[in-house]
Design an enzyme around this catalytic site. Structure first.
Site, short mmCIF file in Angstrom:
data_model
loop_
_atom_site.label_atom_id
_atom_site.label_comp_id
_atom_site.label_asym_id
_atom_site.label_seq_id
_atom_site.Cartn_x
_atom_site.Cartn_y
_atom_site.Cartn_z
N ASN A 181 0.66 -2.58 5.22
CA ASN A 181 -0.06 -1.31 5.36
C ASN A 181 -1.27 -1.21 4.44
O ASN A 181 -2.21 -0.49 4.75
CB ASN A 181 0.92 -0.17 5.06
CG ASN A 181 0.21 1.14 4.80
OD1 ASN A 181 -0.27 1.79 5.73
ND2 ASN A 181 0.12 1.54 3.53
N SER A 211 -5.78 0.13 13.11
CA SER A 211 -6.56 1.37 13.24
C SER A 211 -7.17 1.40 14.63
O SER A 211 -7.41 0.34 15.23
CB SER A 211 -7.68 1.39 12.20
OG SER A 211 -8.59 2.44 12.46
N GLY A 238 0.83 -1.21 0.00
CA GLY A 238 0.00 0.00 0.00
C GLY A 238 0.86 1.25 0.00
O GLY A 238 0.54 2.25 0.66
N ASP A 256 -1.77 -6.84 -6.66
CA ASP A 256 -3.04 -6.76 -5.94
C ASP A 256 -2.94 -7.74 -4.77
O ASP A 256 -2.89 -8.96 -4.99
CB ASP A 256 -4.18 -7.14 -6.89
CG ASP A 256 -5.55 -7.06 -6.22
OD1 ASP A 256 -5.61 -6.99 -4.98
OD2 ASP A 256 -6.55 -7.08 -6.96
N VAL A 257 -2.92 -7.22 -3.56
CA VAL A 257 -2.70 -8.10 -2.40
C VAL A 257 -3.89 -9.01 -2.13
O VAL A 257 -3.81 -9.91 -1.29
CB VAL A 257 -2.31 -7.32 -1.12
CG1 VAL A 257 -1.00 -6.58 -1.29
CG2 VAL A 257 -3.44 -6.41 -0.66
N LYS A 296 -10.04 -4.64 11.31
CA LYS A 296 -8.88 -4.10 12.03
C LYS A 296 -8.72 -4.76 13.40
O LYS A 296 -7.60 -4.96 13.88
CB LYS A 296 -9.01 -2.57 12.15
CG LYS A 296 -8.87 -1.85 10.81
CD LYS A 296 -7.52 -2.16 10.14
CE LYS A 296 -7.26 -1.34 8.90
NZ LYS A 296 -5.97 -1.64 8.27
N TYR A 325 -15.24 -2.83 8.44
CA TYR A 325 -13.87 -2.31 8.49
C TYR A 325 -13.33 -2.44 9.92
O TYR A 325 -12.20 -2.92 10.12
CB TYR A 325 -13.85 -0.84 8.03
CG TYR A 325 -12.51 -0.16 8.17
CD1 TYR A 325 -11.48 -0.42 7.27
CD2 TYR A 325 -12.26 0.74 9.21
CE1 TYR A 325 -10.24 0.20 7.39
CE2 TYR A 325 -11.03 1.38 9.34
CZ TYR A 325 -10.02 1.10 8.43
OH TYR A 325 -8.80 1.72 8.55
#
Ligand SMILES: NC(=O)c1ccc[n+]([C@@H]2O[C@H](COP(=O)([O-])OP(=O)(O)OC[C@H]3O[C@@H](n4cnc5c(N)ncnc54)[C@H](OP(=O)(O)O)[C@@H]3O)[C@@H](O)[C@H]2O)c1
Length: 250
Positions: free
Chosen positions: A89, A141, A12, A62-63, A159, A155
């Protein structure tokens, strides 16, 4: 904090926190591998790095794709024959709720990038990190600690999973001398909301910080580079929050 002769892989790295991290590691003498999908943005980061140190290796990947993850490690080892630091990241935000009816689509998209890719890349990189007694920094995050917005529930879950996975990996790799740490930013000015189609900015996701400010990516890069350095040799399994006191407001 010299990283001379160290090989550092940053996913990233085409924008935001990853780009700032690539530049800072380069400034500290590292050979950096920058990974993302957007080639134009990667080329810009490569130029920024080259102004302060070694020109980084670009790996367009592309991960979310296993083949690409394998190629990232293969190309890194082919070029440098070692790996000292892995910074996981790359991450995405998507908005969606259980009652929207398409929550599993969002779940799969987010989890593939924010969690599965990290698990897979960690597994692929671990044999090389064991050889160098290197370390990993995972960018999570404060959304992994608290739910700020119901629409960001998936999301936040990703995290939280990433933070837990990082601690488990820290425990597994510690006997091998490999450290794993977490950085958990609060709001940071990057492309992340634009990339998620959120045009109203941080207000839309309910951001209120005690210091009444939002971070720049370089502040997070400082923390990542510190944790990856020898100065942090006694730190593993730790989660460093940099959120302008946002958690205090809860
Ligand atoms: N900004 C914030 O407020 C904030 C707060 C807390 C945590 N974070 C975390 O910080 C990390 C970096 O985000 P950022 O804020 O710097 O956002 P950003 O500017 O949108 O950067 C995200 C990076 O991830 C890459 N990426 C996304 N999907 C990818 C994929 N499938 N394959 C390869 N690369 C991919 C993007 O590159 P391409 O699009 O070129 O592939 C880009 O380089 C993320 O993990 C994010 O969750 C950010």
């Amino acid at each position: 904090m010299s990283f001379k002769d160290k090989i550092v892989l940053v996913t990233g790295a085409s924008s935001g926190i990853g780009a700032a991290t690539a530049v800072l590691f380069t400034k500290e003498g590292a050979n950096v591998i920058i990974v993302a999908r957007n080639e134009a943005k990667l080329l810009k980061v490569q130029q920024d790095c080259a102004k302060v140190g070694n020109k980084p290796l670009i790996i367009k990947a592309d991960v979310a794709k296993d083949d690409d993850l394998r190629r990232i490690i293969k190309d890194t080892i082919n070029k440098y024959n070692r790996l000292d630091v892995l910074v996981n990241n790359a991450g995405i935000v998507r908005i969606g709720k259980i009652l929207d009816g398409k929550v599993t689509e969002i779940y799969d998209e987010i989890m593939n990038v924010n969690v599965r890719a990290v698990v897979q890349l960690t597994a692929l990189a671990a044999p090389y990190l064991l050889k160098t007694k290197g370390n990993i920094v995972n960018v999570s995050s404060i959304s992994g600690i608290t739910i700020n917005n119901a629409e960001m529930g998936i999301y936040c879950s990703s995290k939280a999973a990433l933070t837990h996975f990082s601690k488990a990996t820290a425990l597994e790799l510690a006997p091998h001398g490999v450290r794993v740490n977490i950085v958990s930013p609060g709001p940071v000015y990057t492309d992340i909301l634009d990339n998620a189609g959120i045009t109203q900015g941080f207000e839309k996701v309910g951001v209120v910080t005690a210091l009444n400010r939002i971070s720049d990516p370089e502040e997070i890069a400082d923390l990542i580079v510190y944790l990856a350095s020898e100065k942090a040799k006694g730190i593993t399994g730790s989660n460093y929050v940099a959120d302008n006191g946002m958690l205090l407001m809860k």
